[in-house]
Enzyme design. Structure first.
Site, short mmCIF file in Angstrom:
data_model
loop_
_atom_site.label_atom_id
_atom_site.label_comp_id
_atom_site.label_asym_id
_atom_site.label_seq_id
_atom_site.Cartn_x
_atom_site.Cartn_y
_atom_site.Cartn_z
N CYS A 2 0.67 -1.23 0.10
CA CYS A 2 -0.08 -0.05 0.08
C CYS A 2 0.77 1.15 -0.03
O CYS A 2 1.68 1.25 0.73
CB CYS A 2 -1.06 -0.11 1.29
SG CYS A 2 -1.90 -1.50 1.34
N ARG A 28 5.26 0.40 -5.98
CA ARG A 28 5.26 -0.31 -4.67
C ARG A 28 4.60 -1.64 -5.05
O ARG A 28 4.59 -2.53 -4.22
CB ARG A 28 4.89 0.20 -3.24
CG ARG A 28 5.49 1.51 -3.09
CD ARG A 28 5.02 2.48 -2.21
NE ARG A 28 4.74 1.88 -0.95
CZ ARG A 28 5.51 1.90 0.45
NH1 ARG A 28 6.58 2.68 0.08
NH2 ARG A 28 5.34 1.41 1.21
N TRP A 74 -2.57 -2.64 -1.72
CA TRP A 74 -2.12 -4.07 -2.08
C TRP A 74 -3.02 -5.13 -1.11
O TRP A 74 -2.86 -5.06 0.02
CB TRP A 74 -0.83 -4.25 -1.81
CG TRP A 74 -0.28 -5.50 -2.39
CD1 TRP A 74 0.29 -5.81 -3.34
CD2 TRP A 74 0.10 -6.74 -1.47
NE1 TRP A 74 1.14 -7.19 -3.63
CE2 TRP A 74 0.96 -7.67 -2.38
CE3 TRP A 74 0.01 -6.95 0.05
CZ2 TRP A 74 1.15 -8.83 -1.83
CZ3 TRP A 74 0.37 -8.11 0.19
CH2 TRP A 74 0.87 -9.20 -0.56
N ASN A 98 -2.16 2.07 5.69
CA ASN A 98 -1.22 1.07 5.04
C ASN A 98 -0.61 0.23 6.49
O ASN A 98 -0.44 0.96 7.52
CB ASN A 98 0.20 1.68 4.46
CG ASN A 98 1.27 0.78 4.42
OD1 ASN A 98 1.03 -0.60 4.57
ND2 ASN A 98 2.41 1.35 3.97
N GLY A 99 -1.09 -1.04 6.61
CA GLY A 99 -0.53 -1.78 7.68
C GLY A 99 -1.68 -2.94 7.96
O GLY A 99 -2.32 -3.35 6.98
N GLU A 472 19.04 -16.58 -6.95
CA GLU A 472 18.44 -15.23 -7.28
C GLU A 472 17.81 -15.40 -8.83
O GLU A 472 17.21 -14.57 -9.09
CB GLU A 472 19.73 -14.30 -7.30
CG GLU A 472 19.24 -12.99 -7.82
CD GLU A 472 18.28 -12.10 -6.82
OE1 GLU A 472 17.59 -12.62 -5.92
OE2 GLU A 472 17.80 -11.21 -7.48
N LYS A 476 14.17 -14.24 -9.93
CA LYS A 476 13.84 -13.23 -10.96
C LYS A 476 12.93 -13.84 -11.73
O LYS A 476 12.11 -13.07 -12.55
CB LYS A 476 15.34 -12.61 -11.76
CG LYS A 476 16.30 -11.73 -10.93
CD LYS A 476 15.78 -10.31 -11.10
CE LYS A 476 14.95 -10.01 -9.65
NZ LYS A 476 15.44 -10.09 -8.39
N GLU A 479 9.53 -14.09 -10.59
CA GLU A 479 8.84 -12.72 -10.48
C GLU A 479 8.38 -12.03 -11.94
O GLU A 479 7.25 -11.88 -11.87
CB GLU A 479 9.88 -11.64 -9.75
CG GLU A 479 10.04 -12.11 -8.42
CD GLU A 479 11.42 -11.00 -8.04
OE1 GLU A 479 11.15 -10.33 -6.91
OE2 GLU A 479 12.17 -10.82 -8.48
N HIS A 495 18.98 -36.60 -4.90
CA HIS A 495 18.11 -37.00 -3.70
C HIS A 495 16.68 -36.68 -3.71
O HIS A 495 16.07 -36.40 -3.14
CB HIS A 495 18.77 -36.29 -2.41
CG HIS A 495 20.07 -36.62 -2.09
ND1 HIS A 495 20.46 -37.91 -1.83
CD2 HIS A 495 21.50 -35.98 -2.46
CE1 HIS A 495 21.84 -37.82 -1.75
NE2 HIS A 495 22.24 -36.69 -1.96
N LYS A 589 6.81 -3.76 -4.18
CA LYS A 589 8.25 -3.42 -3.92
C LYS A 589 8.76 -3.43 -2.74
O LYS A 589 9.82 -3.79 -2.24
CB LYS A 589 8.50 -1.98 -4.56
CG LYS A 589 9.99 -1.76 -4.63
CD LYS A 589 10.65 -2.12 -5.72
CE LYS A 589 12.18 -1.75 -5.73
NZ LYS A 589 12.98 -2.87 -6.13
C1 G6P Z 1 9.94 -7.57 -1.94
C2 G6P Z 1 10.32 -7.30 -3.32
C3 G6P Z 1 11.79 -8.16 -3.41
C4 G6P Z 1 12.79 -7.76 -2.49
C5 G6P Z 1 12.06 -7.98 -1.18
C6 G6P Z 1 13.10 -7.52 -0.01
O1 G6P Z 1 9.52 -9.19 -2.00
O2 G6P Z 1 9.49 -7.70 -4.19
O3 G6P Z 1 12.46 -7.96 -4.90
O4 G6P Z 1 14.03 -8.49 -2.67
O5 G6P Z 1 11.08 -7.44 -0.97
O6 G6P Z 1 12.92 -6.17 0.03
P1 G6P Z 1 14.17 -5.14 0.69
O7 G6P Z 1 13.42 -3.76 0.21
O8 G6P Z 1 13.93 -5.36 2.06
O9 G6P Z 1 15.33 -5.36 -0.01
#
Ligand code: G6P
Length: 594
Positions: A2, A28, A74, A98-99, A472, A476, A479, A495, A589
């Site tokens: 949010c 965000r 969100w 937000n929260g 990672e 990616k 995502e 395994h 984000k």
């Molecule tokens: C969300 C984002 C990720 C990010 C993670 C941690 O899930 O989509 O891309 O790595 O949060 O966020 P931060 O701001 O703590 O690095």
């Protein structure tokens, strides 16, 4: 997650300014949005499921208004819908939030027994009704806010309008981010500093359990007990935030390409005048825990490798959502490193609050200056990668690795006189050229993206530091493309998961670690024997259409060079699949709820 925007603007521009702010908050991640504004002495609300561009079609932005609040939602409690979108109005109160209100069900029952009815399924509407309930007792908004803060459990950044008070907005904060910006004719309230950076230079930060009453000429801060608080007006130092895609189709591509500069600027800053030697001495600590979420956690895995294998310092890495409920073994000889791009991630922040009760020292590796984590840690190192708008992190992640590499180097320079520091420094100095080389291979990345799309199953494999990087790469791909993929330590495949390997499988493997080179090769032979096709990222041998050869460098640089092709491959796969690259579905984000 949010996003909140609120404005008091004496020139009647509040609607336009709030909409612009909501557009800047889009990064965000959200699924519905809305705005409430004061016009002709009445509060009007417009909201919709979908994007800010849909909201704009429902509003006449030329309407003159001095006060407006807006929100990007969100979904947590209740589906993404117009009814559940904020602002919510109950009685005399209109607000955005937000929260998460944790005791909302209990409060809902009480409020229903008092005659309140609810339209949405959100916890926010309950918060709104609770404030209205206390407000109706004696029409005193100050008392209503204090009673609300006393009764409610959970996290909240709230911006509120009261029907009877036409010249003020009120903000309330606990455990969710909120900043108040000021310029000569406007006061801004927003979820983060980057959102208002183009509008003003000065700002105030609220602490948890504080609230403020804001008019165009005055801001008064209060504690949750109603005592007035004195706050320092601060000035933004980092003007490095931009909201332009430049010549690129997406922020993600722009941010991937920017890595040649973000990395070389960061590294050169620390190398110049040997500033890296001033970084915290990690070897002083008997226990090091790294705590983070998502990609930042993956950067932590690379950090563990560097600290242990290069500097001989044992290190543990934890997901913040697990660490926060785990027993800790911390004392004055412990260092806990918090890695976060946003500096606002709820689980990471909660872990920091938890370890503040111990004698451990806290270090933040953070991108957004003055974010909640950066303020609360004992020491902070900024990753200096500028604004990252695409939800999927790229440049902030590689800068996190660079900071961890500099910390390792700093320790080695201080404690291991036989280590060839100059060799590493020379490599680091050349990072721009190396990054440029891997960025340049776009045609190959595009053709690999097509192979991914044509495959039924995708596996990422690697050992040790390659495994950290493949995790990672796997994240990616998930995502940005919404494709299912699996990531395994190459030695673990037999395994269980090897049963899934067949001719329809594409295996993306990393093999850059001299000591384990042959071991990984053997694991790859096992999958080839079962019909899988391999895309290899390595630093040995000749490149071909299925083999990406990155420059052979030490582990201070190599993980960065290894991940960049994976970022670009995911990007092009997402583009070919016509995904919403910068705002992938369901993702946020900055994850400001647990
Ligand atoms: C969300 C984002 C990720 C990010 C993670 C941690 O899930 O989509 O891309 O790595 O949060 O966020 P931060 O701001 O703590 O690095």
């Amino acid at each position: 997650m949010c996003g909140i925007m609120g404005i008091i603007n004496k020139k009647g521009m509040a609607i336009k300014k709030v909409i612009e702010g909501l557009e800047r908050l889009e990064y965000r991640g959200y699924d519905s949005c809305g705005i409430a504004y004061l016009t002709n002495n009445k509060i009007e609300t417009v909201k919709t499921k979908g994007r800010v561009k849909d909201l704009k079609e429902l509003i006449d932005t030329d309407i003159k208004s001095d006060i407006a609040i807006g929100h990007t939602r969100w979904a947590t409690h209740g589906v993404a819908s117009t009814i559940n979108a904020h602002p919510h109005t109950v009685g005399d109160i209109t607000l955005v939030h937000n929260g998460i209100i944790e005791n909302y069900l209990e409060l809902k029952e009480i409020l229903i027994s008092k005659g309140y009815q609810f339209k949405s399924t959100t916890d926010t509407e309950i918060a709104c009704a609770l404030i209205d309930f206390y407000y109706q007792e004696n029409k005193d908004i100050k008392k209503a806010i204090i009673s609300f803060m006393d009764k409610v459990k959970g996290s909240y950044a709230i911006v509120l309008l009261c029907k009877d008070i036409k010249d003020k907005i009120f903000v309330i904060k606990k455990d969710s981010p909120l900043v108040i910006g000021v310029n000569t004719d406007t006061v801004f309230v927003a979820s983060d500093i980057p959102t208002i950076l183009s509008e003003c230079n000065d700002y105030y930060l609220l602490n948890d359990l504080e609230w403020a009453s804001i008019s165009s000429s005055e801001i008064t801060f209060y504690s949750n007990k109603g005592e007035e608080q004195v706050k320092e007006r601060q000035t933004f130092k980092d003007g490095n935030f931009t909201y332009s895609k430049d010549k690129y189709d997406h922020f993600m591509l722009k941010e991937i390409m920017e890595q040649q500069d973000t990395l070389s600027n960061l590294i050169n800053y620390y190398i110049e005048d040997n500033k890296y030697l001033d970084l915290i001495d990690i070897s002083k600590y008997k226990r090091i825990d790294i705590v983070a979420c998502g990609s930042a956690y993956h950067a932590g895995l690379v950090g563990k490798y560097l600290f242990e294998e290069e500097a001989n310092i044992e290190t543990q890495v934890y997901l913040a959502s697990e660490y926060r409920y785990k027993k800790n073994f911390l004392d004055e000889n412990s260092l806990v490193i918090f890695i976060s791009q946003s500096g606002e991630t709820a689980d990471t922040l909660a872990c920091l609050k938890k370890i503040k009760e111990t004698k451990a020292k806290s270090l933040g590796i953070i991108n957004v200056e003055n974010s909640s984590i950066s303020i609360a840690v004992d020491e902070v190192i900024y990753t200096k990668s500028g604004s990252e708008i695409a939800v999927a992190t790229t440049k902030a992640y590689t800068s996190q690795i660079a900071v961890l590499a500099l910390l390792t180097l700093s320790s080695l320079a201080k404690h291991n006189k036989s280590y060839d520091i100059d060799k590493i420094i020379n490599e680091l100095k050349n990072i721009k050229d190396d990054v440029k080389k891997v960025l340049d291979d776009k045609d190959k990345y595009k053709s690999i993206a097509k192979k991914i799309i044509a495959s039924k199953k995708i596996f990422f494999l690697g050992r040790s530091i390659d495994y950290a990087i493949m995790r990672e790469g796997d994240l990616k791909l998930k995502e940005i493309t919404y494709l299912s993929s699996e990531c395994y330590a190459a030695g673990e495949l037999k395994h269980g998961p090897i049963s899934l390997i067949d001719k329809d499988t594409l295996v993306i493997a990393g093999n850059t670690n001299k000591i384990l080179y042959e071991k990984t090769e053997s694991n790859l032979s096992e999958v080839v024997a079962r019909g899988a096709n391999i895309i290899l990222v390595t630093n040995k041998g000749k490149a071909n259409s299925n083999t990406i050869v990155i420059p052979e460098r030490s582990s201070f640089i190599s993980p960065i060079l290894e991940v960049i092709p994976l970022q670009l491959i995911s990007y092009y796969t997402g583009v070919f699949l016509e995904r919403d690259i910068d705002k992938p579905r369901n993702l946020a984000k900055s994850v400001t709820v647990e």
